[in-house]
Enzyme design. Structure first.
Site, PDB file in Angstrom:
ATOM      1  CG  HIS A 182     -21.510  46.120   7.504  1.00 28.25           C
ATOM      2  ND1 HIS A 182     -21.161  45.815   8.794  1.00 28.25           N
ATOM      3  CD2 HIS A 182     -20.790  45.276   6.713  1.00 28.25           C
ATOM      4  CE1 HIS A 182     -20.277  44.821   8.803  1.00 28.25           C
ATOM      5  NE2 HIS A 182     -20.033  44.471   7.559  1.00 28.25           N
ATOM      6  N   GLY A 224     -26.827  37.925  11.501  1.00 28.93           N
ATOM      7  CA  GLY A 224     -25.453  38.270  11.166  1.00 28.93           C
ATOM      8  C   GLY A 224     -24.870  37.150  10.321  1.00 28.93           C
ATOM      9  CG  LEU A 250     -24.828  36.764   5.335  1.00 25.32           C
ATOM     10  CD1 LEU A 250     -23.898  37.028   4.156  1.00 25.32           C
ATOM     11  CD2 LEU A 250     -25.953  37.799   5.365  1.00 25.32           C
ATOM     12  CG  ASP A 296     -27.543  40.158  -3.641  1.00 25.57           C
ATOM     13  OD1 ASP A 296     -28.421  39.775  -4.422  1.00 25.57           O
ATOM     14  OD2 ASP A 296     -27.169  41.336  -3.562  1.00 25.57           O
ATOM     15  CB  ILE A 298     -22.917  45.199  -4.444  1.00 26.43           C
ATOM     16  CG1 ILE A 298     -22.952  46.174  -5.619  1.00 26.43           C
ATOM     17  CG2 ILE A 298     -21.611  45.376  -3.643  1.00 26.43           C
ATOM     18  CD1 ILE A 298     -21.803  46.060  -6.590  1.00 26.43           C
ATOM     19  CG  HIS A 328     -20.545  45.143   2.342  1.00 23.23           C
ATOM     20  ND1 HIS A 328     -21.808  44.651   2.546  1.00 23.23           N
ATOM     21  CD2 HIS A 328     -19.723  44.413   3.139  1.00 23.23           C
ATOM     22  CE1 HIS A 328     -21.753  43.661   3.420  1.00 23.23           C
ATOM     23  NE2 HIS A 328     -20.509  43.491   3.804  1.00 23.23           N
ATOM     24  NE  ARG A 337     -33.504   3.558  17.686  1.00 27.36           N
ATOM     25  CZ  ARG A 337     -33.765   3.041  16.498  1.00 27.36           C
ATOM     26  NH1 ARG A 337     -34.280   3.788  15.534  1.00 27.36           N
ATOM     27  NH2 ARG A 337     -33.493   1.778  16.226  1.00 27.36           N
ATOM     28  CD  GLU A 371     -30.133  17.059   7.870  1.00 22.55           C
ATOM     29  OE1 GLU A 371     -29.752  17.953   7.060  1.00 22.55           O
ATOM     30  OE2 GLU A 371     -30.366  15.887   7.518  1.00 22.55           O
ATOM     31  CG  PHE A 378     -26.944  14.059   9.747  1.00 20.02           C
ATOM     32  CD1 PHE A 378     -25.778  14.000   8.991  1.00 20.02           C
ATOM     33  CD2 PHE A 378     -27.829  13.004   9.648  1.00 20.02           C
ATOM     34  CE1 PHE A 378     -25.506  12.919   8.167  1.00 20.02           C
ATOM     35  CE2 PHE A 378     -27.572  11.916   8.827  1.00 20.02           C
ATOM     36  CZ  PHE A 378     -26.409  11.867   8.079  1.00 20.02           C
ATOM     37  CG  HIS A 420     -29.352   6.403  14.722  1.00 19.47           C
ATOM     38  ND1 HIS A 420     -30.613   6.686  15.181  1.00 19.47           N
ATOM     39  CD2 HIS A 420     -29.493   5.335  13.899  1.00 19.47           C
ATOM     40  CE1 HIS A 420     -31.472   5.823  14.661  1.00 19.47           C
ATOM     41  NE2 HIS A 420     -30.826   4.988  13.884  1.00 19.47           N
ATOM     42  CG  HIS A 424     -24.820   7.681   8.466  1.00 24.52           C
ATOM     43  ND1 HIS A 424     -24.128   7.937   7.304  1.00 24.52           N
ATOM     44  CD2 HIS A 424     -26.126   7.875   8.168  1.00 24.52           C
ATOM     45  CE1 HIS A 424     -24.992   8.261   6.351  1.00 24.52           C
ATOM     46  NE2 HIS A 424     -26.209   8.230   6.843  1.00 24.52           N
TER      47      HIS A 424
END
Lengths: 667, 667
Positions: free
Chosen positions: A34, A123, A125, A161, A193, A265, A360, A414, A440, A464, A476
């Site tokens: 690149h 790498g 993004l 971007d 771009i 690019h 937990r 998360e 999650f 959980h 969930h």
């Protein structure tokens, strides 16, 4: 001719163009890569490295250095050129010539575990900017603990971007703005771009306004004007908030035809365009050749922080010995000896007073002693604190502008949490443990993968962990998440069966310094199945015989977490029918599979029938029980109901296990 | 007394309170759930359902209805109360009494596959608002095709703070703003509370400003003022941009002690607080009892759209027969007969003129004919169009305000793309296929899981599917992603070996109407290994014998995708040593494992040595080859180098396969 002038006469453009041509040449040589970003962002990076960055190429890992994070990791040649030019040991011109080749220090995207001077693997993004929030936060937290004499630096990010379009960046930006991380400065390579073409094909966000809405200081400048860049960074350093500097740039700056287009690019410029670019930049040297004067000027920039580094080292040496030893231990990432003692004591206590609690809750019990033993352990949750049980009474939360604390309210973010944890750990001085529901982990997965790939020691406290969460239902209830995490190289997954195993798994998680660990913990209460502390840490082989057979074993039942209770109950039922079986607890299937074959064979044993019980999908268990083994678990998604109803509904019961064992045996 | 007044005298508060008390009662009865949101947002939902929503409870799936998406899915009782009160068939009071019980229509979080009137499965935060972008986009696209007489409706979203903190929502908001989806109206339940406590613990974003930065119309109102709500929605309907209505509300509105606190969020109020809330709301009826007048008034609201629905049905009936049949086929989600024909013809052509191309290129070849045969197929990419090969020449892209097109530039928003695809498919009229690199399925995974759970027919075109992508290195090289996707229930994963299999897999992906399909495709060129089209679709069993043994098979080599070439080469090497082996191509391991045992046994065969070859982790393959089987593939993350070097470096070669087979055989 430049070879004859002194380093002092070298201009900003000479320096920036050296970066550009090295990037062009390396991409051309590699036949892939690149060039566009390094060419476009060379002015920004040159001003940063020559005028601001507290950096010493002789020791690019010096703890109080400024951090520079190339969030747009595809522009790796920008970073490699800077590391080479400033004189980082090992970053030779040959490394640049071997860009993107096997075993080079110059892989396609920056990997902190391969290249000196690279702060974090980027790498994918959005990861860099989100990880940077962790760096910037750790700096402030360590500053709050040790003061500005020892900890006082900035975190700079070069973002594209693409970074800002990814959702994770918005989680990170909102968190940094909320926490007023004013040492964080983002230089946005605003080149309009993307790969598909002009950015306007897919985006029309007013980024400056969006950052401001998130509590940031934000400004726009010409990203090719060194004076403007210098003024902006100087201003940003004084802000009481994090700063975005939107730098308008031209991608592939200098390339006669491809500049300003997506053609610049992600592919080599090609011989003709490359020659045109060098001509346009006034560069007449051979590929990979940098005139001595420019080399000297860059080398000088590489020494810029040396005096500061030495002064800092002197201050560290002058510390009271105990404080110094502790500070250095923290920075080295060595764990305190108190950890093993604390866990051993806790295990003895649990043997004396068994706790029939959710894991937990067992985790909270463990954390009450571990947080005392491990002062660098920083906990947090993505807005599930009361459910994850991560905030022990001795912890206070950090807040905007007040970083003295060891608990982080990450918000419902998360992914941002996991990336920030990477940054906190990579910064040094802390071990972060962050929490949410196991399901999650899907949200956090790209950042968890960075932790695995880059070997970052962090702990995910994932409660959980099955249909055992009950009424919240299939959205969930993780069923495939254990498998998905176990499949990830270098990710360690623990699913302890009771309070005692939970303490052991926490110890293993914290003693691990070469990668991430996931703790999968229940919502529902479990009996304490371990009656003895045992010799050492029984969970350390990933699996162990928890309950031997009453005679010659005719079957082995393997189970993890909440299903160990079921396995033991099935053993009892079968025993009553004079059918001897043994039960193997498997707190970590992946750690078990990583054991030497002999160890595995001993634990698996030679009982003819093999059964696995886990309230999750079978995927992966055939590595222990084989395709013909019996699996009692989930065969699809869960459902919404009280958890005991669900275990019955899905047939994950001691009776079902016993019945299947007998049926198979009678075949 | 309310029982005696007519439905016309019923006030807004009566209607809203009916929703509140049903939510309170159901959560209390279930002993778990989330009363706070329904109580806080009841005014908003009541105004929407009684004054605006184009909705007929007699046919809640009527295609031209307005969509209402409860993004804050934990507030499910709000939705269930509305569906019950408006009179949706099957949504009886007993269903509310059975809230969160097994087999009820009222699971903890809304599931569109369980409950009539639920548009999409929500609960994982951010998914609803992001899915809604797909609904709103599909509406505009179908409108562009069929006109306002047939397609003309709004998409309303009720979103929470948590939705807006999740990164996915910011991807979705940016995309909706960019595309000017002015039929999308988001009602934000701005209650300043999250689970950890006041929102200010973790967030200080100015949401209105952030939405405006993304091109939205945005306003703030009092979320308990029905007139203000009414005015705001009326205004939003006329906007040329999507609209955010920030509705300031009190969580748990009416609860004397818990209102306005996190205590109201996620647990039953408790008898005392519940009684206090009912008293404060002036509600004196028994649990689950709704006075007739209020029932009547809600039932009237449920009939509000009936006339519109009938007029729409008449317009559909009046269509020219062929157009009507096509429109109805599209809405029903039936695939055109032309698909099978087109693929059969393509396969014949490929047999006649073999194509030694990357499977991403083979996918483009397939799409050239399939997009003609399947007009509802809408393609797109998360800014990797030139790499994913998804934009065939016959497709034009939609753009802001112009929705006539079948290609979507989603931007660098993999998660937002996957969620939008869910919405497009659920809306009806389209089959979306979206593309990125396989490694970035991690970014999209939570939305992909919703597709699997809710059985949404979408196609993920995931190119660059292994270390075969080469120089971009380990951050871009999937090694665990095939396993992670195969572990997900109801997710179908194909990894075709050549151009012919690619055509077959595309056919299977599109013929599937009950769930999502991932196509894993190579960057690198592959020889066409299939010389014959075969009887029917050989990929339909997930695996098939591609190359029989030259004698009695002493080993079977299973391989997928790019490694089938290696398996065939190994077969040849072994053949030359008079060691007969067969090769089984496995385009879909998960589909193969789902076959009846007989089919599996036949394909697996009885050769004593079993080998699997896949440039990915072993995890999952033991279900075919067993723990003692030979695996040739990846044992960790990849590296950055030209791909042929990587295959050699990691030992994934025909020579290595042959050598291991012989060594095992000789043991």
């Amino acid at each position: 001719m430049l070879n004859t002038v002194s380093a002092d006469r070298v201009t900003h453009s000479d320096l920036a163009n050296a970066v550009r041509v090295l990037a062009m040449d390396a991409v051309e040589q590699a036949k892939s890569g690149h060039p566009g970003l390094p060419m476009g962002a060379a002015d920004i990076a040159t001003v940063l490295f020559t005028k601001f960055l507290k950096y010493d190429a002789a020791d690019p890992a010096w703890p109080d250095r400024d951090r520079f994070i190339l969030s747009a990791g595809h522009g790796s040649m920008l970073l490699y050129a800077l590391l080479h030019l400033t004189g980082v040991k090992g970053m030779t011109i040959d490394e640049l010539r071997n860009f993107r080749k096997l075993d080079s220090k110059t892989p396609g995207h920056p990997e902190n575990f391969m290249t000196p001077g690279v702060e974090t693997t980027t790498g994918p993004l959005g990861q860099g900017i989100a990880t940077a929030v962790g760096f910037a936060l750790a700096e402030r937290m360590l500053n709050a603990e040790y003061g500005s004499d020892l900890v006082d630096h900035y975190t700079y990010v070069l973002a594209s971007d693409g970074d800002l379009m990814e959702g994770i960046s918005q989680e990170a930006i909102a968190l940094a703005g909320h926490l007023k991380l004013n040492r964080m400065i983002v230089l946005w390579d605003d080149n309009e771009i993307s790969i598909d073409g002009p950015l306007s094909l897919a985006d029309s966000v007013d980024q400056v306004r969006r950052f401001q809405a998130c509590g940031w200081n934000a400004m726009r400048i010409d990203g090719h004007d060194p004076k403007a860049i210098q003024r902006a960074i100087a201003k940003a350093q004084k802000s009481d908030r994090p700063t975005l500097i939107a730098c308008k740039t031209v991608i592939g700056y200098g390339a006669p035809k491809k500049a300003g287009t997506s053609k610049a690019h992600g592919e080599p410029l090609g011989a003709e365009e490359l020659a045109g670019a060098k001509a346009a930049l006034g560069w007449s040297h051979a590929p990979f050749e940098i005139p001595d004067a420019i080399r000297d000027a860059w080398a000088k920039a590489g020494r810029k922080g040396r005096r500061l580094r030495k002064a800092w080292a002197d201050r560290v040496k002058a510390l009271e010995p105990e404080k110094r030893a502790e500070f250095e231990r923290r920075l080295k990432g060595e764990r305190p000896k108190a950890l093993a003692d604390a866990v051993a004591k806790l295990k003895d206590r649990l043997v004396a007073e068994p706790q029939n609690v959710a894991t937990r809750k067992a985790s909270e019990i463990a954390l009450e002693v571990i947080t005392e033993a491990v002062p660098e352990l920083v906990l947090g949750s993505a807005d599930l604190t009361p459910s994850n049980n991560t905030k022990t009474k001795n912890l206070t939360a950090i807040s905007p502008g007040n970083y003295a604390g060891r608990y982080i309210h990450y918000g419902i973010r998360e992914h941002g949490m996991a990336a920030a944890m990477n940054g906190i750990a990579l910064h040094g001085g802390y071990v972060p443990a962050g929490a949410t529901f196991l399901v999650f982990t899907d949200y956090a997965r790209p950042a968890m993968r960075i932790a695995a790939l880059a070997g970052i020691p962090v702990v995910y406290v994932m409660t959980h962990d099955s249909i055992g969460l009950g009424e919240d239902g299939p959205t969930h209830q993780p069923v495939e998440h254990l498998a998905a995490l176990r499949a990830m190289p270098k990710m360690r997954v623990f699913r302890p069966a009771d309070a005692l195993e939970t303490a052991e798994c926490w110890q293993l998680a914290l003693e691990r310094t070469d990668g991430p660990t996931t703790l999968a913990l229940t919502r529902q209460n479990l009996p304490q199945v371990r009656k003895e502390a045992g010799q050492g840490n029984l969970s350390a082989t990933g699996a162990y015989e928890l309950s031997p057979a009453s005679g010659k074993a005719r079957a082995t039942i393997f189970a993890s977490g909440s299903e160990v209770e079921i396995a033991l109950a099935a053993q009892k039922i079968l025993d009553e029918q004079s059918f001897a079986v043994r039960v193997v607890s498997v707190p970590s299937l992946d750690l078990f599979l990583a054991q030497p074959e002999k160890v595995r064979a001993r634990i698996i044993g030679d009982a003819p029938v093999k059964v696995a019980v886990e309230a999750a999908v079978r995927f992966g268990w055939d590595s222990v029980i084989g395709p013909d083994g019996i699996f009692v678990g989930m065969h699809g998604f869960g459902a919404s109901a009280p958890y005991k109803d669900l275990y019955k509904h899905f047939g994950i019961t001691a009776e079902a296990v016993a019945e299947k064992v007998l049926r198979t045996h009678n075949l």
